[in-house]
Scaffold this motif. Sequence first.
Motif, PDB file in Angstrom:
ATOM      1  N   SER A 139      53.528  97.053  -5.617  1.00  0.00           N
ATOM      2  CA  SER A 139      55.088  97.366  -6.178  1.00  0.00           C
ATOM      3  C   SER A 139      56.161  97.398  -5.026  1.00  0.00           C
ATOM      4  N   ASP A 140      57.207  97.806  -5.030  1.00  0.00           N
ATOM      5  CA  ASP A 140      58.159  98.025  -3.974  1.00  0.00           C
ATOM      6  C   ASP A 140      57.579  99.118  -2.696  1.00  0.00           C
ATOM      7  N   ARG A 141      56.675  99.812  -3.634  1.00  0.00           N
ATOM      8  CA  ARG A 141      56.129 100.657  -2.396  1.00  0.00           C
ATOM      9  C   ARG A 141      54.732 100.721  -2.009  1.00  0.00           C
ATOM     10  N   ALA A 142      54.272  99.281  -2.403  1.00  0.00           N
ATOM     11  CA  ALA A 142      52.841  98.913  -1.994  1.00  0.00           C
ATOM     12  C   ALA A 142      52.907  97.652  -1.699  1.00  0.00           C
ATOM     13  N   HIS A 143      53.033  97.212  -0.536  1.00  0.00           N
ATOM     14  CA  HIS A 143      53.135  95.706   0.023  1.00  0.00           C
ATOM     15  C   HIS A 143      51.642  95.363   0.290  1.00  0.00           C
ATOM     16  N   GLU A 144      51.475  94.047  -0.245  1.00  0.00           N
ATOM     17  CA  GLU A 144      50.104  93.530  -0.240  1.00  0.00           C
ATOM     18  C   GLU A 144      49.655  93.260   1.224  1.00  0.00           C
ATOM     19  N   GLU A 145      50.490  92.829   1.946  1.00  0.00           N
ATOM     20  CA  GLU A 145      49.938  92.709   3.675  1.00  0.00           C
ATOM     21  C   GLU A 145      49.505  94.166   3.954  1.00  0.00           C
ATOM     22  N   LEU A 146      50.327  95.229   3.692  1.00  0.00           N
ATOM     23  CA  LEU A 146      49.732  96.592   4.116  1.00  0.00           C
ATOM     24  C   LEU A 146      48.569  96.966   3.653  1.00  0.00           C
ATOM     25  N   VAL A 147      48.119  96.630   2.528  1.00  0.00           N
ATOM     26  CA  VAL A 147      46.822  97.090   1.572  1.00  0.00           C
ATOM     27  C   VAL A 147      45.719  96.222   2.321  1.00  0.00           C
ATOM     28  N   ILE A 148      46.136  94.852   2.606  1.00  0.00           N
ATOM     29  CA  ILE A 148      45.002  94.147   3.351  1.00  0.00           C
ATOM     30  C   ILE A 148      44.608  94.882   4.878  1.00  0.00           C
ATOM     31  N   GLU A 149      45.666  95.254   5.754  1.00  0.00           N
ATOM     32  CA  GLU A 149      45.468  95.656   6.931  1.00  0.00           C
ATOM     33  C   GLU A 149      44.994  97.069   6.861  1.00  0.00           C
ATOM     34  N   PHE A 150      45.188  97.672   5.933  1.00  0.00           N
ATOM     35  CA  PHE A 150      44.504  99.180   5.678  1.00  0.00           C
ATOM     36  C   PHE A 150      43.097  98.954   5.237  1.00  0.00           C
ATOM     37  N   CYS A 151      42.619  97.865   4.523  1.00  0.00           N
ATOM     38  CA  CYS A 151      41.335  97.616   3.881  1.00  0.00           C
ATOM     39  C   CYS A 151      40.595  96.864   5.209  1.00  0.00           C
TER      40      CYS A 151
END
Length: 310
Positions: free
Chosen positions: A155-167
Motif C-alpha cells: 500500500s502507500d504505507r508498505a513499499h515492496e522494496e523496503l519489505v524485501i530489504e527488511f526480509c
Amino acid sequence: MKQITNTILMIRPVQFRMNEQTAVNNYFMEDIDLQNNAINLKAQQEFDTFVDVLSNIGIEVIVIEDTPVPDTPDSIFPNNWISFHSDGTVVIYPMFAENRREERRDDILEILEAKGFRIENVMDYTSAEKEGLFLEGTGSILMDRVNQKVYCALSDRAHEELVIEFCEDFECTPVIFTAYQSVNGERLPIYHTNVMICMGEAYAVICLDAIDDKKERKNVLDHLKQDGKEIIEITEEQMHHFAGNMLQVAGASDKRYLIMSTSAYNSLRPDQISTLEKHNPIVHSPLDTIETCGGGSARCMMAEVFLPRQ
C-alpha cells in the motif's frame, strides 16, 4: 524463536483525535461528533481499561505516557514505528504521515534498558522517507517468526522494496500481495496488513476476500497451510469491525490468550469463536472511540517486546 511474547509496550495518549494526515488512505476512520478533548478523554478511558484487562491475565504491560509536544494524535499505535526483536535488535520504521514521524522517541529505549532489557543494535530504515518510501512496522509486516516469513499487503504505507530489504536483513521469506477493501463502490488498498491477518502460533485469522488476485490469494494460503496453520477466515464486514486486528500473547504461567476489541469479538460468529477458543481463551475490551477516530484497534496499540533481559 518464539511467535508470541508476554511483554507489551503501550503509549498512553494525550492528544488523541482523528489524524487528518492519515485519514487520506485509512478507510477505517470515521468522523465522530465530539470535541477533540472529549475524544482524547474517552480514548484515555478505553486505554486504561484495556491495560487493566491485559494486566489482569498476567501480561507485563509497559505503559509510557505520551508528551503534549510535539503533536502526535496517533501515538497510541506504537507498533507502526518501532519493533523489538529477540536478538536484541530494535527496528525504527519510515512513516507515511509527517506528524507520525514525531512519535519516534529515543527515551523509550532508555526506559526499556532501565527495566532490564538488552538492546544490542538499532536498525533504522527512516532514511527511506526522503525517497517517499514507507514501511509501517508490524502494521505493514506481519511476521511468522517461527517459520521466518513476512506477510505484507502492499500500500502507500508498505513499499515492496523496503519489505524485501527488511526480509534480507532478517533472513525471512517475503509473502507479498495486495489487499483491498470496498470504499464507495471502489476497490482500494488496505492501509495495513495487520487489519486483515492475525498470526497465531497454530492458526491464522485472515480476510481472504480482501486479496482480489487469485494467484496471490493461493500463494498466501499455500504458505499458511505449508506451515500447518489452521485457517480461520473472516469476511470483509468482520474485518471492518477489526476482527483481523488481534494479537496472541502469553499471560500468567505462559498461558496463551487472543486479544481483540469488543467490537471485533461481537462481529465473530459462534463457530469462529469456538474454533479460536480451541487454541486459546479470547480476551476483549471496548475500544470504540479509538477504532472510530484512529482507524486502528487492539493489535495496533500493542508493540510486542521480544528483547532479551539483562
